[in-house]
Write an enzyme that holds these catalytic residues in place. Structure first.
Site, PDB file in Angstrom:
ATOM      1  N   ASP A  12      27.785  38.839  40.492  1.00 24.49           N
ATOM      2  CA  ASP A  12      27.766  38.043  39.267  1.00 24.49           C
ATOM      3  C   ASP A  12      26.399  38.237  38.631  1.00 24.49           C
ATOM      4  OD1 ASP A  12      30.301  37.081  39.756  1.00 24.49           O
ATOM      5  OD2 ASP A  12      29.629  35.189  40.605  1.00 24.49           O
ATOM      6  N   ASP A 131      40.952  33.144  36.483  1.00 24.61           N
ATOM      7  CA  ASP A 131      40.232  32.043  37.133  1.00 24.61           C
ATOM      8  C   ASP A 131      41.154  30.834  37.103  1.00 24.61           C
ATOM      9  OD1 ASP A 131      38.004  33.689  37.350  1.00 24.61           O
ATOM     10  OD2 ASP A 131      37.174  33.013  35.430  1.00 24.61           O
TER      11      ASP A 131
END
Length: 254
Positions: A12, A131
């Site tokens: 990330d 997500d």
């Protein structure tokens, strides 16, 4: 011949650094993306996923410079997501050295993008990131913009739609489990894996090697993605592969 299951370290990235959070928040610095990617390549990772986690919410441009630098030094497939809004963004990332491009928020606002990009570059290049968070009615709801925006969409149905539009793979993250180290949401993973025929990458919640194995054996995922356990030196990719192979999971051992 059974296809080998894949281990994919996830980086990330925000502001040029690798970070890791809990439930998509409380970000902590984990290091330089190029150094970390090189380390995973040397450890035998099957792929690496880069997610620019604030590109969409900040309205920033793609992280092309980082991808070019990583691609010049890393020789395993790179998936890159974050801030992909148009087919031309897919082109630019592929040209910079990405092998696959992840589309998340833009797939919701413009599903045609998934179709157009897969038609132009092939389904094998297009990963749709989902997500999802458990809703009060027992379903899993899709969120966008780094988990900040609810969509009302059912994650299983959305995965089916994305497959029909040409996605080659689904990167499925449980927001409830992200960074918690208590294991994947195996019900979510299995529900999506059983509903579609394209590969599912399980993400969110890995705390140990058994969690990776469970993602494949119980969740029926084709690949497992993890960050914290690799970034902070808790385990190496080789350890994870040997552990999974010892449980009878087909792995590419190096």
């Amino acid at each position: 011949m059974t296809l080998a299951k894949r281990i994919i370290p996830c980086l990330d990235v925000t502001a040029g650094r690798v970070v890791k959070g809990v439930n998509f928040l409380e970000l902590r610095d984990a290091g330089d993306p190029i150094e970390i990617a090189r380390r995973y390549d040397e450890q035998g990772a099957d792929e690496i996923t880069f997610l620019d986690i604030t590109a969409t919410s900040d309205g920033r441009d793609l992280i092309l410079d980082i991808i070019e630098a990583v691609a010049s030094q890393v020789f395993i497939p790179l998936t890159v997501g974050g801030g992909v809004r148009a087919v031309d963004d897919v082109r630019r990332l592929l040209n910079a050295g990405a092998d696959k491009v992840g589309i998340n928020s833009s797939a919701i606002s413009n599903p045609q993008l998934v179709f157009d990009a897969s038609q132009k570059y092939g389904s094998q290049c297009i990963v749709v990131a989902i997500d999802a968070k458990k809703a009060s009615d027992g379903r899993w709801e899709v969120f966008t913009h780094g988990g900040r925006k609810a969509t009302g969409l059912d994650a299983v149905e959305w995965a089916k739609k994305m497959q029909n539009l040409g996605a080659g793979e689904i990167l499925l993250t449980s927001m409830d489990r992200d960074g918690t180290k208590i294991g994947f949401d195996l019900d979510l993973t299995r529900s999506v894996s059983d509903a579609i025929s394209i590969p599912v990458i399980a993400s969110g919640g890995v705390g140990g090697l058994q969690d990776l194995a469970d993602g494949v054996k119980v969740g029926r995922a084709d690949a497992v993605l993890a960050a914290s356990i690799f970034h902070y030196g808790q385990h190496t990719v080789q350890e994870a592969k040997r552990f999974m192979a010892d449980q009878g999971i087909p792995m590419r051992l190096v």
